[in-house]
Design a protein around this motif. Structure first.
Motif, PDB file in Angstrom:
ATOM      1  N   LYS A 149       0.787  -0.999  -0.198  1.00 40.02           N
ATOM      2  CA  LYS A 149      -0.119  -0.028   0.136  1.00 40.02           C
ATOM      3  C   LYS A 149       0.986   1.020   0.128  1.00 40.02           C
ATOM      4  N   PHE A 150       0.591   2.743  -0.175  1.00 41.30           N
ATOM      5  CA  PHE A 150       0.751   3.672  -0.054  1.00 41.30           C
ATOM      6  C   PHE A 150       0.970   4.750   0.646  1.00 41.30           C
ATOM      7  N   VAL A 151       1.501   5.173   1.500  1.00 42.60           N
ATOM      8  CA  VAL A 151       1.138   5.881   2.566  1.00 42.60           C
ATOM      9  C   VAL A 151       1.434   7.393   1.476  1.00 42.60           C
ATOM     10  N   VAL A 152       0.435   8.858   1.724  1.00 40.56           N
ATOM     11  CA  VAL A 152       0.669   9.967   1.452  1.00 40.56           C
ATOM     12  C   VAL A 152       0.642  11.343   2.497  1.00 40.56           C
ATOM     13  N   ALA A 153       2.419  11.119   3.014  1.00 41.09           N
ATOM     14  CA  ALA A 153       1.589  12.633   3.228  1.00 41.09           C
ATOM     15  C   ALA A 153       1.737  13.978   3.115  1.00 41.09           C
ATOM     16  N   THR A 154       0.450  14.838   3.640  1.00 35.72           N
ATOM     17  CA  THR A 154       0.917  16.391   3.235  1.00 35.72           C
ATOM     18  C   THR A 154       0.367  16.868   4.265  1.00 35.72           C
ATOM     19  N   GLY A 155       1.365  18.558   4.195  1.00 37.00           N
ATOM     20  CA  GLY A 155       1.346  19.359   5.159  1.00 37.00           C
ATOM     21  C   GLY A 155       2.464  19.811   5.504  1.00 37.00           C
ATOM     22  N   PHE A 156       3.735  18.902   4.937  1.00 35.76           N
ATOM     23  CA  PHE A 156       4.649  18.759   6.499  1.00 35.76           C
ATOM     24  C   PHE A 156       4.747  20.081   6.550  1.00 35.76           C
TER      25      PHE A 156
END
Length: 240
Positions: free
Chosen positions: A225-232
């Protein structure tokens, strides 16, 4: 190799069956058969992508919109370059979209990568002590996106492979913390298996939103699966 006909006139079942050749393992035969019958493999060949993985990042970007014109992107473990191919078009690194900002993409890998117009590739171990500073120098500043489709070499033991890829993803995440600009995005492949809790906690501390998704191009029988982390949130974020 055989193909199976159907009863319809002039029609044929597209399923390709591969016979096991002498000296070839059954697992290799099954992998070849799966490749030959994979619609994403056929699409990649037709549309000129370097591999089926290109459709994973296409589908993720269609949903989360992080490969925008003008974005500065780092592609970790970039070989053979399929993700970078997608980023070249969407980030407008060739300046082909009139009136849109021109982005840039930097791919790094332990092996050499065939050149790609609109992307810059380097042989580099991203876990080396000065890799983050070297990447920012090549990129000309901080990155807007760090993406990784890396996977550790398979050992054949499911739990061991899961732990290895989680460790690799954590290393990629810490690298992203060092090179991302505030508001940036981190995208990486993981394997579901129960050991990713610490990674999720870490990302939630550093980003405003963290999503876990399995794009349609990811094979159904795969645990990836993929993790998408936004807004560092920035490098000054304190860990709990």
């Amino acid at each position: 190799m055989t193909t199976k006909k159907t009863s319809g006139r002039g029609q044929r079942d597209l399923t390709v069956k591969v016979k096991t050749a002498r000296g070839r393992k059954l697992s290799s035969t099954l992998w070849l058969q799966r490749q030959l019958n994979d619609p994403y493999v056929r699409r990649a060949q037709t549309e000129g992508y370097r591999g089926r993985a290109a459709y994973k990042i296409l589908e993720l970007d269609d949903r989360y919109r992080f490969l925008v014109p003008g974005a500065r992107i780092v592609d970790l473990g970039a070989a053979p370059g399929g993700w970078s191919q997608v980023a070249v078009k969407r980030a407008n690194t060739l300046g082909e979209k009139a009136g849109k900002r021109q982005g840039s993409i930097l791919g790094v890998d332990l092996q050499e990568i065939e050149p790609l117009a609109g992307a810059e590739f380097h042989v580099l171990d991203f876990m080396a002590d000065d890799a983050d500073e070297q990447v920012k120098q090549w990129l000309g500043g901080e990155a807007d996106v760090v993406m990784s489709d890396m996977a550790a070499s398979s050992s054949g033991h499911k739990q061991t492979d899961h732990l290895r890829i989680i460790a690799l993803c954590e290393a990629a995440a810490y690298f992203a913390f060092d090179v991302l600009a505030p508001g940036g995005t981190f995208v990486a492949k993981v394997l579901a298996g129960g050991a990713e809790g610490d990674l999720q906690k870490l990302l939630k501390q550093r980003f405003t939103k963290v999503a876990n998704v399995k794009p349609p191009a990811s094979r159904k029988d795969s645990s990836e699966k993929f993790v998408v982390a936004t807004g560092f949130r920035g490098r000054d974020t304190e860990e709990d």
